[in-house]
Design a protein around this motif. Structure first.
Motif, PDB file in Angstrom:
ATOM      1  N   GLY A 861       0.811  -1.208   0.000  1.00  0.00           N
ATOM      2  CA  GLY A 861       0.000   0.000   0.000  1.00  0.00           C
ATOM      3  C   GLY A 861       0.844   1.258   0.000  1.00  0.00           C
ATOM      4  N   GLU A 862       0.268   2.336   0.523  1.00  0.00           N
ATOM      5  CA  GLU A 862       0.914   3.637   0.490  1.00  0.00           C
ATOM      6  C   GLU A 862       2.144   3.680   1.389  1.00  0.00           C
ATOM      7  OE1 GLU A 862       0.145   6.182  -1.508  1.00  0.00           O
ATOM      8  OE2 GLU A 862      -1.350   4.837  -2.396  1.00  0.00           O
ATOM      9  N   LEU A 863       3.089   4.516   0.991  1.00  0.00           N
ATOM     10  CA  LEU A 863       4.297   4.738   1.780  1.00  0.00           C
ATOM     11  C   LEU A 863       3.925   5.507   3.038  1.00  0.00           C
ATOM     12  CD1 LEU A 863       7.449   4.430   1.699  1.00  0.00           C
ATOM     13  CD2 LEU A 863       7.502   6.731   0.727  1.00  0.00           C
ATOM     14  N   THR A 864       4.231   4.947   4.211  1.00  0.00           N
ATOM     15  CA  THR A 864       3.899   5.591   5.480  1.00  0.00           C
ATOM     16  C   THR A 864       5.112   6.177   6.180  1.00  0.00           C
ATOM     17  OG1 THR A 864       4.119   3.471   6.636  1.00  0.00           O
ATOM     18  CG2 THR A 864       1.923   4.074   5.832  1.00  0.00           C
ATOM     19  N   PHE A 865       6.302   5.740   5.807  1.00  0.00           N
ATOM     20  CA  PHE A 865       7.509   6.234   6.456  1.00  0.00           C
ATOM     21  C   PHE A 865       8.672   6.077   5.487  1.00  0.00           C
ATOM     22  CE2 PHE A 865      11.470   5.064   8.569  1.00  0.00           C
ATOM     23  CZ  PHE A 865      11.705   6.201   9.333  1.00  0.00           C
ATOM     24  N   SER A 866       9.570   7.047   5.499  1.00  0.00           N
ATOM     25  CA  SER A 866      10.790   6.939   4.704  1.00  0.00           C
ATOM     26  C   SER A 866      11.891   7.741   5.364  1.00  0.00           C
ATOM     27  CB  SER A 866      10.558   7.425   3.270  1.00  0.00           C
ATOM     28  OG  SER A 866      10.266   8.811   3.246  1.00  0.00           O
ATOM     29  N   ASP A 867      13.072   7.186   5.347  1.00  0.00           N
ATOM     30  CA  ASP A 867      14.258   7.883   5.838  1.00  0.00           C
ATOM     31  C   ASP A 867      15.427   7.476   4.957  1.00  0.00           C
ATOM     32  OD1 ASP A 867      15.505   9.406   8.353  1.00  0.00           O
ATOM     33  OD2 ASP A 867      16.864   7.785   7.754  1.00  0.00           O
ATOM     34  N   PHE A 868      16.267   8.455   4.619  1.00  0.00           N
ATOM     35  CA  PHE A 868      17.381   8.196   3.723  1.00  0.00           C
ATOM     36  C   PHE A 868      18.669   8.698   4.364  1.00  0.00           C
ATOM     37  CE2 PHE A 868      13.607   8.725   1.133  1.00  0.00           C
ATOM     38  CZ  PHE A 868      13.596   7.523   0.430  1.00  0.00           C
ATOM     39  N   GLU A 869      19.666   7.867   4.355  1.00  0.00           N
ATOM     40  CA  GLU A 869      20.987   8.231   4.854  1.00  0.00           C
ATOM     41  C   GLU A 869      21.950   8.227   3.671  1.00  0.00           C
ATOM     42  OE1 GLU A 869      24.566   6.232   7.409  1.00  0.00           O
ATOM     43  OE2 GLU A 869      22.514   5.696   7.942  1.00  0.00           O
ATOM     44  N   VAL A 870      22.309   9.407   3.209  1.00  0.00           N
ATOM     45  CA  VAL A 870      23.202   9.532   2.063  1.00  0.00           C
ATOM     46  C   VAL A 870      24.618   9.187   2.515  1.00  0.00           C
ATOM     47  CG1 VAL A 870      24.163  11.087   0.339  1.00  0.00           C
ATOM     48  CG2 VAL A 870      21.732  11.233   0.943  1.00  0.00           C
ATOM     49  N   ILE A 871      25.242   8.260   1.816  1.00  0.00           N
ATOM     50  CA  ILE A 871      26.599   7.836   2.150  1.00  0.00           C
ATOM     51  C   ILE A 871      27.615   8.603   1.313  1.00  0.00           C
ATOM     52  CG2 ILE A 871      28.154   5.870   2.352  1.00  0.00           C
ATOM     53  CD1 ILE A 871      25.689   5.790   4.173  1.00  0.00           C
ATOM     54  N   GLU A 872      27.405   8.633   0.024  1.00  0.00           N
ATOM     55  CA  GLU A 872      28.302   9.341  -0.888  1.00  0.00           C
ATOM     56  C   GLU A 872      27.463  10.098  -1.906  1.00  0.00           C
ATOM     57  OE1 GLU A 872      32.276   6.916  -1.704  1.00  0.00           O
ATOM     58  OE2 GLU A 872      30.501   5.701  -2.151  1.00  0.00           O
ATOM     59  N   GLU A 873      27.975  11.229  -2.308  1.00  0.00           N
ATOM     60  CA  GLU A 873      27.347  11.979  -3.394  1.00  0.00           C
ATOM     61  C   GLU A 873      28.446  12.589  -4.252  1.00  0.00           C
ATOM     62  OE1 GLU A 873      25.424  15.670  -2.263  1.00  0.00           O
ATOM     63  OE2 GLU A 873      26.123  15.409  -0.199  1.00  0.00           O
ATOM     64  N   ASP A 874      28.291  12.471  -5.532  1.00  0.00           N
ATOM     65  CA  ASP A 874      29.280  13.003  -6.472  1.00  0.00           C
ATOM     66  C   ASP A 874      28.523  13.665  -7.608  1.00  0.00           C
ATOM     67  OD1 ASP A 874      31.347  13.616  -8.143  1.00  0.00           O
ATOM     68  OD2 ASP A 874      32.030  11.549  -8.454  1.00  0.00           O
ATOM     69  N   ALA A 875      28.513  15.007  -7.579  1.00  0.00           N
ATOM     70  CA  ALA A 875      27.825  15.759  -8.623  1.00  0.00           C
ATOM     71  C   ALA A 875      28.721  16.031  -9.810  1.00  0.00           C
ATOM     72  CB  ALA A 875      27.298  17.070  -8.050  1.00  0.00           C
ATOM     73  N   GLY A 876      29.907  15.427  -9.849  1.00  0.00           N
ATOM     74  CA  GLY A 876      30.795  15.588 -10.987  1.00  0.00           C
ATOM     75  C   GLY A 876      31.225  17.022 -11.180  1.00  0.00           C
ATOM     76  N   ALA A 877      31.237  17.458 -12.435  1.00  0.00           N
ATOM     77  CA  ALA A 877      31.694  18.808 -12.773  1.00  0.00           C
ATOM     78  C   ALA A 877      30.754  19.888 -12.265  1.00  0.00           C
ATOM     79  CB  ALA A 877      31.851  18.931 -14.289  1.00  0.00           C
ATOM     80  N   LEU A 878      29.537  19.499 -11.893  1.00  0.00           N
ATOM     81  CA  LEU A 878      28.588  20.507 -11.420  1.00  0.00           C
ATOM     82  C   LEU A 878      28.948  21.009 -10.028  1.00  0.00           C
ATOM     83  CD1 LEU A 878      25.257  18.855 -12.599  1.00  0.00           C
ATOM     84  CD2 LEU A 878      26.568  20.658 -13.729  1.00  0.00           C
ATOM     85  N   GLY A 879      29.632  20.184  -9.251  1.00  0.00           N
ATOM     86  CA  GLY A 879      30.057  20.603  -7.926  1.00  0.00           C
ATOM     87  C   GLY A 879      28.900  21.023  -7.054  1.00  0.00           C
ATOM     88  N   GLU A 880      29.145  22.044  -6.232  1.00  0.00           N
ATOM     89  CA  GLU A 880      28.139  22.498  -5.288  1.00  0.00           C
ATOM     90  C   GLU A 880      26.981  23.218  -5.963  1.00  0.00           C
ATOM     91  OE1 GLU A 880      30.003  24.831  -2.333  1.00  0.00           O
ATOM     92  OE2 GLU A 880      31.235  23.202  -1.530  1.00  0.00           O
ATOM     93  N   ALA A 881      27.146  23.560  -7.233  1.00  0.00           N
ATOM     94  CA  ALA A 881      26.053  24.245  -7.929  1.00  0.00           C
ATOM     95  C   ALA A 881      24.843  23.340  -8.100  1.00  0.00           C
ATOM     96  CB  ALA A 881      26.531  24.730  -9.300  1.00  0.00           C
ATOM     97  N   PHE A 882      25.053  22.035  -7.953  1.00  0.00           N
ATOM     98  CA  PHE A 882      23.967  21.064  -8.127  1.00  0.00           C
ATOM     99  C   PHE A 882      23.777  20.344  -6.803  1.00  0.00           C
ATOM    100  CE2 PHE A 882      22.153  17.039  -9.800  1.00  0.00           C
ATOM    101  CZ  PHE A 882      21.090  17.591 -10.508  1.00  0.00           C
TER     102      PHE A 882
END
Length: 950
Positions: A861-882
């Protein structure tokens, strides 16, 4: 100020004064023309705002002494004076003094004017001094005042909020500012209340504070700050504008942006100390300010429990252990699931977390003084018991009574028997018994056993020989009768009724109904009469036996037999205890006939043939049977023997047939429960390169019949081959939900059939699917449908499940599906630049079971709870602008929801029972299954209700 008002005399008098003074050569008072001046005030008391007349009277002046007079008022500044009077709004006592300036004469006494308050118009505080310096006090009281603020009466108590301090009729504050004071009094209730504000100003400079704008001591790399200072008094009140000298450290990590404003940019992490020293007269006063530049969050590690752990226990707290440190600004806040965590000097911590059944989230959040935050949200699974999948098979992992099947009365007999639509066991047995029982043949066989010998009463008669003699004849004999049936009309298909009882079932098998008798048979009685014929020759002299011979006769009698009903009750015991074989026994049969009736017999003639009678020669002898026996009595003699024959012989013939039919049906029903199979796991997360299978094993563990119906305990187990690298404790068991919750199945017996599936067994199925590794791998993003809710081209999602999905029947808010520590790798390109994010997702969904023609499915059924723990992020050449992290966290719930919400895990088919496989007399393909399925849930069970149907 003194104001002088002059009374004006005539010009002549003014001109005359100096001349007279010069001519006389003397005066009455210091050479003047007068003796003095007197001050007269009328009235001597007025109300504030009123007027008083002031008169300066010359003493000892002659008629020509016209001199100018003036008067002064003390205290001055609050009185308005006119040429001959005064007025004021300020209550008090005023001293008025008249004078003659031209001759230097002043009234040495003067006069007092008393000004009193007018009518009270309000209540308000009265301050002696306002403003005051911080740390000092002033007198304060409350009064009813007139329209000019003059106190008419002292009343009540002055009150105000901190930092004001009231004591002994004074008020003061160590904090500079403007503070409201009001009065608390029950008197003068009709007068309005007014407040006053005490102004408290800083005291003398005693120190200096160096500050930075924005007002913080921790900055991120790249941020800027403007430094300034504030002098303070002994109470810390700021005194603006004090000059001083500002000194900054020499460090390449500091970039001077504006020297006049003392503005610097912080280029690297570190600690930097700035100083200010006040100029004269306060050169000894200085202050240092250390600024921490910190863009790194605290380092948080949770060492126990490990991410995705499975823990077993009775519910005692799980001690979450780990270490947290921060290099620059230090850990400022640290919570687990919203509660503060105590951290040791070395950064270690041990936090007791009360677990609940199922997936537990450790929501660990920390921040340093710079606001840099870190979040870890690992999960662990917790229960008292698990079922390990190691070195076993589906049979080895079976749950006792993992499935409970409930056979209600409508399953056994719903009272409506349509042979074209078999929907209960009674109808099925009617069809089978109708085919198996040849009642016509059984009756023929039974009646053919009828033999009866009926003695006849002696029959005597006399025949004349001549006029002097005669023969006296006597027949003595019996009838030997046998029976055959002709023209039989029989109901071959019985009506079957089944009732559940304690220990088994009772089957009522009835031939015949109110519209048609069970049996209507034409009867043929074969009669063989055997007689001894004796004769005496008699005259008037006496009699002499002259004849003793055997004679015989045969005849056929016809009649009819009718039976309204043939009733058979088969008492069938059915039971099975765990570990014991199934026992089905037909304990005894009750047999009865309803209203057996035999039709009257038609009279026949018995011919004894030709007999040589002495004196008469050969004679043909024949007699009506009714001459020899009462025909009604003969029929009456047949009924009971025939009834006895039917009630003793028919059960012996029918009972084995009933057992032969019903026994295999019941055994076949129970045998169909034994399943050992594998089925393909449906690809709910998209196509897979290979097929994954789940083994299912079921067998009958117990059978208990009571009055409402039968309860079948079915052991059931799932198994699959291992395809994951993890080694959890096994498939989670409900085990009372850590609270002692009951797992007893409560059934209302309304549907024909109920199937209760233990949630433990269903979680074993989820575990088995997860155990294969089937859930891991890429998702088919295109399966979401519509536009992808994330501006990333070539989006790819790859999943790795650290824990199996868990069906939670312990939650108070209904059935739910929990997912903990789902590792997600997201890749693609944004604005031409490759991007990549890895994270752990924790999800909760509503869940429910649905049925269809294909079987039973678990619908997410419907999503009742969600939590996300970001481990790594790499925006490439966009850097902090993205802001890749924010983008993913915003859209990932919808994205994953698009894959999972509405998906069905199943269907698990509830196959019909092929009765022809176990009952050869049925046509091939004859089967029974469940129709009209409905699903409900209760503690520990998912209950499927349905009716029997083809």
């Amino acid at each position: 100020m003194n104001r002088k008002y002059v009374r004006t005399s005539s010009l002549f008098a003014l001109a005359l004064v100096p001349a007279l003074a010069a001519g006389c050569g003397g005066s009455k008072l210091r050479g003047t023309l007068i003796d003095g001046v007197r001050t007269v005030v009328e009235p001597a008391q007025i109300s504030a705002g009123g007027n008083a007349k002031v008169t300066c009277e010359l003493i000892g002046a002659d008629a020509y002494a016209h001199l100018e007079t003036t008067f002064t008022v003390s205290p001055d500044g609050v009185v308005l004076a006119s040429a001959d009077g005064v007025t004021t709004t300020v209550a008090g006592t005023y001293h008025i003094t008249c004078a003659v300036p031209s001759v230097g004469v002043v009234d040495p006494v003067g006069a007092d004017l008393k000004v009193v308050a007018g009518k009270p118009v309000s209540v308000r505080p009265i301050l002696d001094d306002n403003p005051i310096a911080a740390g000092t006090t002033t007198g304060v009281r409350c009064a009813a005042v007139d329209q000019f603020g003059n106190p008419a009466a002292i009343t009540g108590t002055p009150v105000g909020d901190a930092p004001l301090v009231f004591a002994d009729g004074t008020v003061g504050s160590e904090v500079a500012g403007s503070f409201e004071i009001s009065c608390d009094t029950p008197e003068f209730a009709s007068l309005p209340r007014e407040s006053v504000f005490l102004e408290v100003v800083p005291g003398d400079v005693v120190g200096v504070e160096l500050k930075v704008d924005p007002d913080r001591t921790t900055f991120a790399v790249g941020a800027a700050g403007r430094f300034y200072w504030v002098a303070v008094d002994s109470f810390g009140n700021a005194i603006e504008g004090a000059p001083g000298t500002f000194t900054a450290p020499t460090d390449p990590a500091l970039q001077l942006m504006d020297e006049a404003e003392h503005r610097y940019r912080f280029l690297a992490e570190g600690r930097f100390t700035f100083r200010v020293t006040l100029a004269a007269p306060y050169p000894a006063l200085s202050d240092d300010l250390t600024v921490v530049v910190d863009s790194s969050p605290p380092v948080l590690n949770i060492t126990f429990p490990e991410r995705g752990a499975t823990l077993a226990g009775p519910g005692q707290p799980v001690v979450v252990q780990g270490k947290i440190t921060d290099t620059w600004s230090g850990v400022d806040t640290f919570t687990i699931n919203g509660d503060d965590v105590t951290v040791g000097a070395d950064g270690s911590f041990a936090f007791p977390l009360p677990p609940h059944w199922g997936v537990n989230l450790i929501d660990a959040r920390a921040a340093d003084a710079g606001g840099n935050a870190v979040k870890l949200t690992p999960t662990f699974q917790y229960s008292q018991a698990y079922v390990p999948f190691v070195d076993s098979n589906a049979e080895g992992l079976k749950f006792d009574d993992g499935i409970v099947m409930l056979l209600g009365q409508n399953f056994l007999d719903d009272g409506v028997h349509d042979h074209g639509d078999i929907d209960d066991m009674a109808t099925l047995l009617e069809v089978l018994l109708g085919d198996a029982i040849d009642l016509d043949g059984l009756l023929d066989d039974t009646l053919s056993q009828f033999e009866q010998t009926t003695p006849l009463a002696d029959y005597e008669w006399t025949l004349g020989v001549d006029q002097f003699s005669w023969l006296e004849l006597k027949l003595h004999g019996q009838l030997d009768i046998t029976l055959d049936s002709i023209e039989t009309t029989i109901i071959d298909t019985p009506t079957v009724g089944i009732d559940s009882r304690v220990g088994g079932i009772d089957m009522d098998i009835v031939f015949g109904d109110p519209q048609q008798k069970a049996v209507v048979i034409g009867l043929k009685f074969s009669v063989h009469a055997s007689f001894t014929l004796t004769g005496d020759a008699c005259s008037f002299l006496g009699c002499l036996e002259v004849l003793d011979t055997e004679v015989f006769a045969d005849a056929t009698l016809t009649s009819g037999l009718a039976v309204d009903g043939i009733n058979l009750t088969a008492h069938t015991n059915i039971a099975k205890a765990p570990g014991s074989p199934l026992a089905i026994s037909f304990a005894d049969f009750d047999f009865s006939l309803d209203h057996l009736d035999v039709n009257p017999i038609e009279d026949v003639v018995l011919s004894l043939g030709i007999v040589n009678l002495p004196g008469l020669g050969n004679q043909t002898l024949s007699f009506a049977l009714s001459d020899l026996i009462d025909l009604n009595g003969l029929i009456g003699g047949f009924i009971d023997p025939i009834a006895d024959l039917l009630t003793t012989t028919l059960p012996l013939l029918i009972d084995p047939l009933v057992e032969a039919v019903a026994g295999p049906v019941l055994a076949g029903l129970f045998d169909a429960i034994n399943i050992d199979t594998s089925f393909e796991i449906p690809p709910i997360l998209g196509p897979k390169p290979e097929t994954y299978y789940l083994d299912l094993y079921t067998d009958l563990s117990s059978v208990v019949f009571t009055d409402p119906g039968g309860t079948l305990g079915i052991s059931a187990g799932f198994y699959s081959d291992k395809g994951v690298e993890r080694d959890p404790l096994g498939a989670i068991k409900r085990a009372g939900c850590l609270t002692g919750a009951s797992d007893a199945l409560v059934w209302g017996w309304s549907p024909s059939v109920g199937i209760g599936l233990q949630s433990d067994m269903l979680n074993a199925a989820f575990f088995g699917a997860w155990w294969t590794g089937y859930l891991d791998g890429p998702l088919d993003v295109g399966a979401v449908g519509g536009a992808i809710p994330i501006p990333i081209d070539g989006l790819s999602l790859n999943l790795r499940w650290l824990l199996p999905p868990t069906l939670n029947t312990c939650a108070v808010d209904g059935l739910g599906l929990e997912v903990g520590d789902l590792f997600v790798e997201l890749t693609g390109t944004a604005l031409g630049s490759p991007v990549r994010v890895t994270l752990y997702a924790d999800l909760g969904f509503d869940a429910g079971f649905v049925t269809s023609g294909d079987g039973l499915s678990l619908m997410i059924g419907e999503l009742t709870f969600s939590d996300f723990e970001v481990i790594e992020e790499d925006a490439g050449a966009l850097g902090e602008a993205f802001d890749l992290r924010a983008l993913v966290e915003d859209v990932l719930p919808d994205l994953l929801g698009g894959f999972l919400v509405g998906q069905e895990f199943g269907p698990f088919n509830l196959p019909p029972t092929d009765l022809s496989a176990t009952i050869p007399s049925l046509p091939p393909g004859t089967s029974l299954g469940l129709v009209n399925l409905g699903v409900t849930t209760q503690d520990g069970y998912v209950v499927i209700g349905g009716d029997l149907g083809q």
